[in-house]
Write an enzyme that holds these catalytic residues in place. Structure first.
Site, PDB file in Angstrom:
ATOM      1  CG  ASP A 266      -2.029   1.014   1.118  1.00 27.01           C
ATOM      2  OD1 ASP A 266      -2.403   1.361  -0.029  1.00 27.01           O
ATOM      3  OD2 ASP A 266      -2.512   1.479   2.166  1.00 27.01           O
TER       4      ASP A 266
ATOM      5  CG  LEU B 135       8.986 -17.013  -3.877  1.00 21.72           C
ATOM      6  CD1 LEU B 135       8.807 -17.051  -2.367  1.00 21.72           C
ATOM      7  CD2 LEU B 135       9.461 -15.624  -4.299  1.00 21.72           C
TER       8      LEU B 135
ATOM      9  CG  HIS C 216      -0.630   2.028  -9.299  1.00 21.84           C
ATOM     10  ND1 HIS C 216      -0.809   1.665  -7.981  1.00 21.84           N
ATOM     11  CD2 HIS C 216      -1.696   2.821  -9.614  1.00 21.84           C
ATOM     12  CE1 HIS C 216      -1.941   2.197  -7.520  1.00 21.84           C
ATOM     13  NE2 HIS C 216      -2.485   2.920  -8.502  1.00 21.84           N
TER      14      HIS C 216
HETATM   15  C1  IPE Z   1      -5.570  -2.662  -0.325  1.00 21.11           C
HETATM   16  O1  IPE Z   1      -5.207  -1.351  -0.382  1.00 21.11           O
HETATM   17  C2  IPE Z   1      -5.509  -3.241  -1.688  1.00 21.11           C
HETATM   18  C3  IPE Z   1      -4.188  -3.355  -2.288  1.00 21.11           C
HETATM   19  C4  IPE Z   1      -3.066  -3.004  -1.747  1.00 21.11           C
HETATM   20  C5  IPE Z   1      -4.178  -3.934  -3.596  1.00 21.11           C
HETATM   21  P1  IPE Z   1      -6.286  -0.194  -0.465  1.00 21.11           P
HETATM   22  O2  IPE Z   1      -5.500   1.060  -0.494  1.00 21.11           O
HETATM   23  O3  IPE Z   1      -7.211  -0.420  -1.592  1.00 21.11           O
HETATM   24  O4  IPE Z   1      -7.049  -0.372   0.896  1.00 21.11           O
HETATM   25  P2  IPE Z   1      -7.880   0.687   1.726  1.00 21.11           P
HETATM   26  O5  IPE Z   1      -8.850   1.316   0.753  1.00 21.11           O
HETATM   27  O6  IPE Z   1      -6.895   1.670   2.230  1.00 21.11           O
HETATM   28  O7  IPE Z   1      -8.506  -0.115   2.791  1.00 21.11           O
HETATM   29  C1  IPE Z   2      -1.813   0.180  -3.317  1.00 20.23           C
HETATM   30  O1  IPE Z   2      -1.519   1.517  -3.310  1.00 20.23           O
HETATM   31  C2  IPE Z   2      -1.967  -0.358  -4.724  1.00 20.23           C
HETATM   32  C3  IPE Z   2      -3.336  -0.641  -5.123  1.00 20.23           C
HETATM   33  C4  IPE Z   2      -4.391  -0.532  -4.364  1.00 20.23           C
HETATM   34  C5  IPE Z   2      -3.514  -1.082  -6.492  1.00 20.23           C
HETATM   35  P1  IPE Z   2      -2.669   2.571  -3.276  1.00 20.23           P
HETATM   36  O2  IPE Z   2      -3.031   2.929  -4.687  1.00 20.23           O
HETATM   37  O3  IPE Z   2      -3.782   2.138  -2.435  1.00 20.23           O
HETATM   38  O4  IPE Z   2      -1.904   3.782  -2.607  1.00 20.23           O
HETATM   39  P2  IPE Z   2      -2.524   4.824  -1.597  1.00 20.23           P
HETATM   40  O5  IPE Z   2      -2.980   4.031  -0.416  1.00 20.23           O
HETATM   41  O6  IPE Z   2      -3.623   5.503  -2.302  1.00 20.23           O
HETATM   42  O7  IPE Z   2      -1.378   5.695  -1.291  1.00 20.23           O
HETATM   43 MG    MG Z   3      -4.156   2.424  -0.394  1.00 24.20          MG
END
Ligand code: IPE
Ligand code: IPE
Ligand code: MG
Length: 564
Positions: free
Chosen positions: A340, A449, A357
């Site tokens: 995240d 892995l 990303h």
């Molecule tokens: C969880 O992250 C999903 C991924 C990392 C793919 P999110 O950023 O979507 O989760 P919330 O919205 O903070 O719970």
């Molecule tokens: C996690 O990073 C990746 C995906 C959910 C695809 P985020 O896109 O949720 O990043 P933040 O949390 O908005 O910074």
């Molecule tokens: Mg996020």
């Protein structure tokens, strides 16, 4: 089978640390399996020889391909890969034992010893090699080499005495003429199954010899206490076996002599205590990176044999940093990561979220390298949740495009990584689903892995689908609803063999699991770190794993009964 047929060997392997046992079972199974093919009474000599030979040839091919359709050979290839074992000695020993299809004759002890050395010693050597690789070296002083060999001959002779009845039924006596001639009439009496003064004297002589050969008090000097206890226990079991041979008398010619459970317990009960103490002194460690096994000895300058798959080693971290050495007991089997913070990473730099990303993909490559280097077996990452469809179309399309690019570009190409996918196919572009499935198939024989990508994954969705599948099975009458257990449930999850998560790590500062692996992570150790995902690298993974090693996992038990 071993428990029934050879309770001593069964108990001995169970004295070893858990992590060593699969490899021991694999070696044991391979040797017993080949013996069974060679000794099959329902087949002709030619059939037995052909079957055993084709088993050995298939093993060689399996070692090259790194997998097998035969469960015993697959276990052996797997053990060799994980522990970097060289199977060339074992293979040569198997070839020697092929000759056992025909009646063996030994003129003297020298010939008998050459046979024993040829096909029994390689098995012992392989176990020694395994202990060495595990960090529990079986150091043999040079002046103990002869004693070690004598010990192996003693074990072989004990086996021969134990199996006397079976060998006689096959019309063979696996003893040198030299000793038979010292007891006139004994060979003839044995041939006719007669217990005479001569046979009794011969058996007494051989039992005494075997006793002297297996009693090598100095053998364990300088050894790691773990293998030392194993050798001492094996000696105790062999001596108990010889007691049973002596006590059997005439019955020895009709059936296998076995020590009573009490006699065996007299050896095993103290051995269990000594062995758990001995092995607790040093952590047993598995080599960090699995390596393709060989049965052909050291590689020659010409490179790998034709058809062999050579895996690329992961590139080093630019700092040159190497993974910490983690004891097997402190190593998680399964690490799951909520990657995240990509969006915020990009926003802080004034970049579009899609750039976050993209940078996140690089961090994932890093983590896979780090996981391979430290020897992790399962890494599961959260790439896109069933809730992430709530984001702008542009961001969602960007993520789909990135995954497509990653699958085409294949950053894990030639690494020992089995890539799997968990998630729903609905809503995903068909070509992505197809690529994900293809990648899973093309990497399925890789044993290093297992990296599972959760993409279009939702934990509640996974559980709901499992419940629906169970309901269907119950409706069809295949399942009794009253008897549904946790294992039935687990069998209906998307990936039926995904192990429980030991360590769940989330980057980006949030302390929640966001619908990630609710079934598998109920007992996971949680680890939250503030950095955005694109800012972390393999050293953070190693740190997380190191910290995990210091946690106390109780799984509901009281502190005193704690188990890792
Ligand atoms: C969880 O992250 C999903 C991924 C990392 C793919 P999110 O950023 O979507 O989760 P919330 O919205 O903070 O719970
Ligand atoms: C996690 O990073 C990746 C995906 C959910 C695809 P985020 O896109 O949720 O990043 P933040 O949390 O908005 O910074
Ligand atoms: Mg996020």
């Amino acid at each position: 089978m071993t428990r029934g047929e050879d309770p001593g060997a069964y108990a001995l392997i169970r004295l070893l640390p858990r992590v060593l046992r699969p490899a021991c079972w694999a070696v044991w199974a391979a040797v017993s399996n080949l013996d069974d093919l060679i000794d099959d009474r329902d087949a002709t000599d030619a059939e037995r020889a052909a079957r055993a030979e084709s088993w050995i040839t298939a093993l060689e091919a399996d070692l090259v391909s790194g997998t097998s359709t035969d469960p015993v050979r697959l276990a052996l290839v797997d053990a060799a890969t994980r522990w970097h074992l060289d199977l060339s000695g074992l293979r040569d020993g198997m070839v020697v034992s092929l000759g056992d299809v025909h009646r063996r004759h030994f003129d003297d002890w020298a010939q008998w010893r050459a046979w024993s050395r040829g096909h029994v010693a390689p098995v012992y050597d392989l176990f020694r090699d395994l202990f060495d690789r595990a960090g529990a070296p079986v150091l043999l002083r040079l002046d103990r080499q002869a004693g070690y060999e004598q010990f192996i001959h003693g074990a072989r002779l004990t086996d021969t005495l134990t199996d006397l009845a079976a060998d006689l039924a096959e019309n063979r006596v696996l003893l040198p003429r030299e000793i038979l001639e010292q007891f006139p009439g004994a060979e003839d009496d044995l041939g006719h199954g007669r217990w005479s003064t001569a046979t009794a004297a011969l058996v007494a002589e051989l039992t005494g010899l075997a006793r002297r050969w297996v009693t090598q008090p100095g053998l364990t000097h300088g050894m790691h206490p773990g293998p030392a206890v194993t050798v001492t226990t094996l000696t105790g079991l062999l001596l108990a076996q010889l007691d049973a041979v002596e006590a059997a008398g005439p019955a020895l010619l009709r059936s296998q002599a076995r020590p009573s459970p009490v006699a065996r317990a007299r050896v095993l009960v103290p051995a269990r205590i000594r062995s758990s103490l001995a092995w607790s002194l040093t952590p047993v460690t598995m080599p960090a990176t699995p390596r393709r096994p060989t049965a052909t000895g050291p590689r020659t300058a010409g490179g790998p044999p034709p058809g062999a798959t050579e895996f690329r080693q992961p590139p080093r971290h630019p700092s040159g940093c190497r993974p910490p050495r983690i004891g097997v007991e402190a190593m998680p089997a399964h690490v799951a990561i909520v990657m995240d913070g990509n969006g915020r990473w990009a926003e802080h730099r004034g970049l579009p979220r899609s750039e976050g990303h993209r940078a996140g993909a690089d961090a994932l490559h890093e983590m896979v390298y780090g996981a391979l280097e430290i020897g992790l077996s399962h890494l599961t990452v959260y790439g896109f949740s069933t809730e992430n469809w709530r984001r702008d179309t542009e961001e969602v399309e960007g993520i789909m495009g990135l995954l497509r690019h990653e699958l085409d570009d294949d950053p894990f190409r030639s690494l020992d990584v089995h890539l799997r996918w968990s998630g729903r196919s609905e809503k995903l572009p068909a070509d992505l689903v197809e690529s994900l499935r293809r990648k899973e198939t093309t990497t399925r024989t890789r044993t290093g892995l297992t990296c599972t990508l959760c993409f279009n994954y939702g934990g509640r969705d996974e559980i709901t689908r499992a419940a629906a599948a169970l309901a269907r099975a119950a409706q069809a009458g295949d399942l009794d609803p009253g008897a549904i257990g946790e294992e039935d449930f687990a069998r209906h999850l998307t990936l039926t063999d995904l192990p429980d998560v030991d360590l769940l790590w989330r980057t980006g500062g949030e302390q929640r699991t966001s619908n990630f692996l609710p079934w598998h992570a109920t007992y996971a150790e949680l680890h939250f770190t503030p950095d955005y995902w694109p800012d972390v690298d393999r050293r953070d993974l190693w740190k997380a794993i190191t910290e995990y090693g210091h946690r106390q996992r109780r799984h509901g038990a009281a502190r005193t009964a704690q188990r890792r």
